[in-house]
Write an enzyme that holds these catalytic residues in place. Structure first.
Site, PDB file in Angstrom:
ATOM      1  CB  VAL A 162      -0.262  91.926 142.469  1.00  0.00           C
ATOM      2  CG1 VAL A 162       0.279  92.499 141.167  1.00  0.00           C
ATOM      3  CG2 VAL A 162      -1.066  93.075 142.820  1.00  0.00           C
ATOM      4  NE  ARG A 183      -1.753  82.032 142.273  1.00  0.00           N
ATOM      5  CZ  ARG A 183      -1.990  80.883 143.742  1.00  0.00           C
ATOM      6  NH1 ARG A 183      -3.050  81.317 144.284  1.00  0.00           N
ATOM      7  NH2 ARG A 183      -0.955  80.501 143.366  1.00  0.00           N
ATOM      8  CG  ASP A 222      -0.779 104.194 161.090  1.00  0.00           C
ATOM      9  OD1 ASP A 222      -0.622 104.071 162.015  1.00  0.00           O
ATOM     10  OD2 ASP A 222       0.642 104.726 160.146  1.00  0.00           O
ATOM     11  NE  ARG A 272      -4.208  97.473 189.153  1.00  0.00           N
ATOM     12  CZ  ARG A 272      -3.176  96.920 188.727  1.00  0.00           C
ATOM     13  NH1 ARG A 272      -2.818  95.883 187.763  1.00  0.00           N
ATOM     14  NH2 ARG A 272      -2.053  96.721 189.820  1.00  0.00           N
ATOM     15  NE  ARG A 331       0.240  98.753 187.356  1.00  0.00           N
ATOM     16  CZ  ARG A 331       0.112  98.841 188.522  1.00  0.00           C
ATOM     17  NH1 ARG A 331      -0.318 100.342 189.132  1.00  0.00           N
ATOM     18  NH2 ARG A 331       0.167  97.886 189.764  1.00  0.00           N
TER      19      ARG A 331
HETATM   20  O1  F6P Z   1       2.781 103.583 159.458  1.00  0.00           O
HETATM   21  C1  F6P Z   1       2.877 102.059 160.132  1.00  0.00           C
HETATM   22  C2  F6P Z   1       3.112 102.360 161.888  1.00  0.00           C
HETATM   23  O2  F6P Z   1       3.222 101.199 162.478  1.00  0.00           O
HETATM   24  C3  F6P Z   1       3.012 103.826 162.645  1.00  0.00           C
HETATM   25  O3  F6P Z   1       1.589 103.742 162.827  1.00  0.00           O
HETATM   26  C4  F6P Z   1       3.953 103.737 163.597  1.00  0.00           C
HETATM   27  O4  F6P Z   1       3.884 105.230 164.132  1.00  0.00           O
HETATM   28  C5  F6P Z   1       5.227 103.776 162.279  1.00  0.00           C
HETATM   29  O5  F6P Z   1       4.988 102.916 161.498  1.00  0.00           O
HETATM   30  C6  F6P Z   1       6.204 102.795 163.606  1.00  0.00           C
HETATM   31  O6  F6P Z   1       6.945 102.877 162.537  1.00  0.00           O
HETATM   32  P1  F6P Z   1       8.572 101.640 162.723  1.00  0.00           P
HETATM   33  O7  F6P Z   1       8.814 100.178 162.443  1.00  0.00           O
HETATM   34  O8  F6P Z   1       9.599 102.331 162.062  1.00  0.00           O
HETATM   35  O9  F6P Z   1       9.187 102.503 164.373  1.00  0.00           O
END
Ligand code: F6P
Length: 319
Positions: A23, A25, A127, A162, A243
């Site tokens: 943005v 540059r 996400d 495991r 685990r």
């Molecule tokens: O939106 C990105 C994210 O990492 C999600 O995957 C997660 O639910 C959330 O943010 C965690 O948020 P915070 O960093 O506020 O704990």
């Protein structure tokens, strides 16, 4: 337009720096001045801004996080906050703005546009859950980080014969979980978009054990269940030591992958192109590897189908 602003907002994502650099540059190349706003919308409300020089974005392309820092700003959700932001932007001579963040941040971008500051949203979240775009900045790096972590868990899991439950992030979406389950050869991907049957998973683990399977990996998207309780149940029912590992914020950090650097760069340039034409209230998106843009409200209202092919594939290939 003579001067634009740029900020990062919401959860940080690898590649945000590459977007800010592009943005800054590309705008400077077009003769525009660029104001950097620190800590998301709160920087706009608190006048935490500075005029950038070309060197302000030196040596950040490869860095994780966001050097402008970020925040989730509640005050900006209120009309009074937006008006204060508009006033401060005008005082600073900002005539257009690029907001790099998630869909929560785009609502603020829309409000600013409606109040006379043309604003462009650039989607960045690990996400990958922003409906209007096939790809969000940060997703590929998060997948890569999760892959490295799960490969390590696999080593120890195999050594001890495991079962490991690995919780990944996703914010109510299963893109990370489903994709990483295939990439890491997990037995199952548990995602919020689809129901799952723990008893069936347990039966498969038992069947695998009879067939000489030495270890199991189950990937679970965050917020679905208590993975520690799930591990206990699997251990109790199968007799296999189990685990749970919550990968957590490790998935948000790290140097961005090539895909994230390049996508962030393309999106950042596209955002500036729009502002140069005086166009605001748009969100930049990827559609079949092309960079496109939509009206912000239209983009926010789009629906993104969850393709459960990867959930099916992980299960099918688990033997
Ligand atoms: O939106 C990105 C994210 O990492 C999600 O995957 C997660 O639910 C959330 O943010 C965690 O948020 P915070 O960093 O506020 O704990």
């Amino acid at each position: 337009m003579k001067r634009i602003g740029v900020l990062t907002s919401g959860g940080d994502a690898p590649g945000m720096n590459a977007a800010v650099r592009a943005v800054a540059r590309s705008a400077m190349s077009a003769g525009l001045e660029v104001v950097a706003i620190r800590k998301g919308y709160s920087g706009l409300l608190n006048n935490n801004m500075f005029l950038m020089e070309p060197k302000s974005v030196s040596d950040i392309l490869h860095r994780g996080g966001t050097f402008l820092q970020t925040a989730r700003c509640l005050e900006f959700k209120e009309e009074a906050g937006v008006l204060k932001g508009v006033e401060n932007a005008k005082k600073m001579g900002i005539e257009g703005l690029v907001v790099i963040g998630g869909d929560g941040s785009f609502r603020g971008a829309r409000d600013l546009s409606l109040h006379g500051i043309p604003t462009i949203g650039v989607p960045a979240t690990i996400d990958n859950d922003i409906s209007c775009t096939e790809y969000c900045i940060g997703y590929d790096t998060a997948l890569d980080t999760a892959k490295d972590a799960i490969d390590r868990i696999r080593d120890t899991c195999r050594s001890h014969e495991r079962c490991s439950i690995i919780e990944v992030m996703g914010h109510g979406a299963g893109y990370i979980a489903a994709t990483i389950a295939v990439a890491c050869g997990a037995e199952a991907a548990i995602v919020p978009e689809r129901e799952y049957d723990l008893n069936e998973i347990i039966e498969n683990i038992k069947k695998g054990k009879k067939n000489g399977k030495e270890f199991n990996l189950i990937v679970v998207s965050e917020g679905i269940c208590d993975v520690i309780a799930m591990a206990k149940k699997i251990e109790d029912e199968t007799g296999i030591e189990t685990r749970a590992t919550i990968l957590g914020h490790i998935q948000r950090g790290g140097s961005p992958t090539v895909r994230d650097r390049v996508t962030a760069t393309r999106m950042g340039i596209h955002a500036v192109e729009l502002l140069k034409k005086g166009i605001g209230n748009r969100v930049v998106a990827v559609k079949r590897d092309e960079i496109v843009d939509y009206d912000i409200l239209e983009g926010l209202n789009m629906k993104k189908d969850f393709d459960d092919e990867f959930v099916r594939v992980a299960k099918m290939l688990s033997m």
